[in-house]
Design a protein around this motif. Sequence first.
Motif, PDB file in Angstrom:
ATOM      1  N   VAL A  98       0.728  -1.298  -0.033  1.00 58.75           N
ATOM      2  CA  VAL A  98      -0.152   0.124  -0.156  1.00 58.75           C
ATOM      3  C   VAL A  98       0.824   1.044  -0.073  1.00 58.75           C
ATOM      4  O   VAL A  98       1.575   1.709   0.926  1.00 58.75           O
ATOM      5  CB  VAL A  98      -1.006   0.205   1.396  1.00 58.75           C
ATOM      6  CG1 VAL A  98      -0.062   0.532   2.585  1.00 58.75           C
ATOM      7  CG2 VAL A  98      -1.926   1.000   1.081  1.00 58.75           C
ATOM      8  N   LEU A  99       0.820   2.527  -0.833  1.00 58.94           N
ATOM      9  CA  LEU A  99       1.028   3.609  -0.942  1.00 58.94           C
ATOM     10  C   LEU A  99       0.594   4.060   0.437  1.00 58.94           C
ATOM     11  O   LEU A  99      -0.536   4.429  -0.089  1.00 58.94           O
ATOM     12  CB  LEU A  99       0.644   4.111  -2.409  1.00 58.94           C
ATOM     13  CG  LEU A  99       1.491   5.589  -2.033  1.00 58.94           C
ATOM     14  CD1 LEU A  99       2.821   5.510  -2.728  1.00 58.94           C
ATOM     15  CD2 LEU A  99       1.250   6.562  -3.752  1.00 58.94           C
ATOM     16  N   PRO A 116      -2.783   0.453   9.455  1.00 56.07           N
ATOM     17  CA  PRO A 116      -2.799  -1.086  10.436  1.00 56.07           C
ATOM     18  C   PRO A 116      -3.884  -2.250   9.789  1.00 56.07           C
ATOM     19  O   PRO A 116      -4.185  -3.703   9.906  1.00 56.07           O
ATOM     20  CB  PRO A 116      -3.543  -0.576  12.025  1.00 56.07           C
ATOM     21  CG  PRO A 116      -3.261   1.288  11.784  1.00 56.07           C
ATOM     22  CD  PRO A 116      -2.537   1.068  10.033  1.00 56.07           C
ATOM     23  N   LEU A 117      -4.703  -1.479   9.313  1.00 51.19           N
ATOM     24  CA  LEU A 117      -5.927  -2.515   8.198  1.00 51.19           C
ATOM     25  C   LEU A 117      -4.998  -3.445   7.300  1.00 51.19           C
ATOM     26  O   LEU A 117      -5.397  -4.754   7.532  1.00 51.19           O
ATOM     27  CB  LEU A 117      -6.792  -1.760   7.572  1.00 51.19           C
ATOM     28  CG  LEU A 117      -7.236  -2.317   6.710  1.00 51.19           C
ATOM     29  CD1 LEU A 117      -8.470  -3.177   7.640  1.00 51.19           C
ATOM     30  CD2 LEU A 117      -8.535  -1.561   5.939  1.00 51.19           C
ATOM     31  N   ILE A 118      -4.231  -3.046   6.693  1.00 52.81           N
ATOM     32  CA  ILE A 118      -3.329  -4.047   5.781  1.00 52.81           C
ATOM     33  C   ILE A 118      -2.127  -5.084   6.475  1.00 52.81           C
ATOM     34  O   ILE A 118      -2.516  -5.889   6.288  1.00 52.81           O
ATOM     35  CB  ILE A 118      -2.325  -3.202   4.947  1.00 52.81           C
ATOM     36  CG1 ILE A 118      -2.458  -2.059   4.348  1.00 52.81           C
ATOM     37  CG2 ILE A 118      -1.076  -4.186   4.047  1.00 52.81           C
ATOM     38  CD1 ILE A 118      -3.657  -2.103   3.573  1.00 52.81           C
ATOM     39  N   ARG A 119      -1.825  -4.200   7.819  1.00 52.34           N
ATOM     40  CA  ARG A 119      -1.016  -5.516   8.896  1.00 52.34           C
ATOM     41  C   ARG A 119      -2.312  -6.635   9.228  1.00 52.34           C
ATOM     42  O   ARG A 119      -2.173  -7.772   9.334  1.00 52.34           O
ATOM     43  CB  ARG A 119      -0.483  -4.829   9.803  1.00 52.34           C
ATOM     44  CG  ARG A 119       0.493  -3.664   8.650  1.00 52.34           C
ATOM     45  CD  ARG A 119       1.558  -3.042  10.564  1.00 52.34           C
ATOM     46  NE  ARG A 119       1.895  -1.878  10.544  1.00 52.34           N
ATOM     47  CZ  ARG A 119       2.179  -1.101  10.796  1.00 52.34           C
ATOM     48  NH1 ARG A 119       0.210  -0.974  11.413  1.00 52.34           N
ATOM     49  NH2 ARG A 119       2.075   0.263  10.552  1.00 52.34           N
ATOM     50  N   ALA A 126       3.411  -4.824   2.297  1.00 48.08           N
ATOM     51  CA  ALA A 126       4.337  -3.971   2.661  1.00 48.08           C
ATOM     52  C   ALA A 126       3.669  -2.448   2.624  1.00 48.08           C
ATOM     53  O   ALA A 126       2.714  -2.370   1.794  1.00 48.08           O
ATOM     54  CB  ALA A 126       5.274  -3.952   1.659  1.00 48.08           C
ATOM     55  N   VAL A 127       3.892  -1.532   3.697  1.00 49.67           N
ATOM     56  CA  VAL A 127       3.532  -0.160   3.510  1.00 49.67           C
ATOM     57  C   VAL A 127       4.870   1.259   2.930  1.00 49.67           C
ATOM     58  O   VAL A 127       5.168   1.246   4.114  1.00 49.67           O
ATOM     59  CB  VAL A 127       3.520  -0.023   5.248  1.00 49.67           C
ATOM     60  CG1 VAL A 127       2.772   2.069   5.283  1.00 49.67           C
ATOM     61  CG2 VAL A 127       1.770  -1.029   5.641  1.00 49.67           C
TER      62      VAL A 127
END
Length: 281
Positions: A98-99, A116-119, A126-127
């Motif tokens: 995510v960018l 936090p949502l992606i993780r 990867a953020v």
Amino acid sequence: MSESPSTLVIGGTGMTGSRVVTRLRAHAATVRIATRSAAGGGRELVRFDWSEPETYAPAVMDVDRIYLIAPPGIVDPVPQVAKLLEIAVRAGTRRVVVLSSSALPDSDSGPGALAPLIRTTVPEWAVLRPSWFMQNFAGQLASGIRERAEIVTATGDGRIGFVDAADIAAVAARALLDPTPHNADHVITGPAALSYAEAAGMISAATGRVLRHRQVSTTEMAARFAEMGLPPDYAAFLAGLDDKIRQGAEDRVTTTVAAVTGSPARSFAEFVDTHRMAFVP
């Protein structure tokens, strides 16, 4: 993971997305480009619109990796992104890059809630937290530079580690393609932190034109963003980021580009030299 991963690039015709697509193609990866208009674009293009949830499932079908750019101009993109991720994970997506932004610390709501949502939603992630793009000077700031020989911000003397979009894309491609998931936040900057006045001085030296940085208040900057057509709440949000820069929040550099890609980050001087003609009438 499949040997030839299929990657959906959201914003695949935009500033970083188009460069990510080029990088992925160079590594012979299968690419699907998400765009609001896929008419006549061939098999690589798939129609996708954040405002139309019915486009989510077809876009992520048979995709195991996603380069994700949140819906633009929205202060709270989490509901839409969460819906897409729910559909994507259920369809078999394992990795999301995510960018985000170096200016967005984790939070419970708003843009800072994306990381936090992606993780917590996808197994591999990867953020990307880049600083401000060098391309802004040749894009949204270019008309002011050409027509009035000025850059207008509310950043004061605050410094920023301006970064080239190509370097962001290079990090993104590695995070998408590396066999081992990064599962990390990558703060991405150029090799030096500069104030807008210092950047203006470098452009002046390269073009022979006297360019100035005109400082305005945060309130005036929000009004300027609103005049550009941005929603008032988003305009205020962007002006608030300028104020954080003024307070020193972006005065840093990292070695992320070199560490992840093996090549040094591009300097602002190199960028200006390449785009010199964008700064003259």
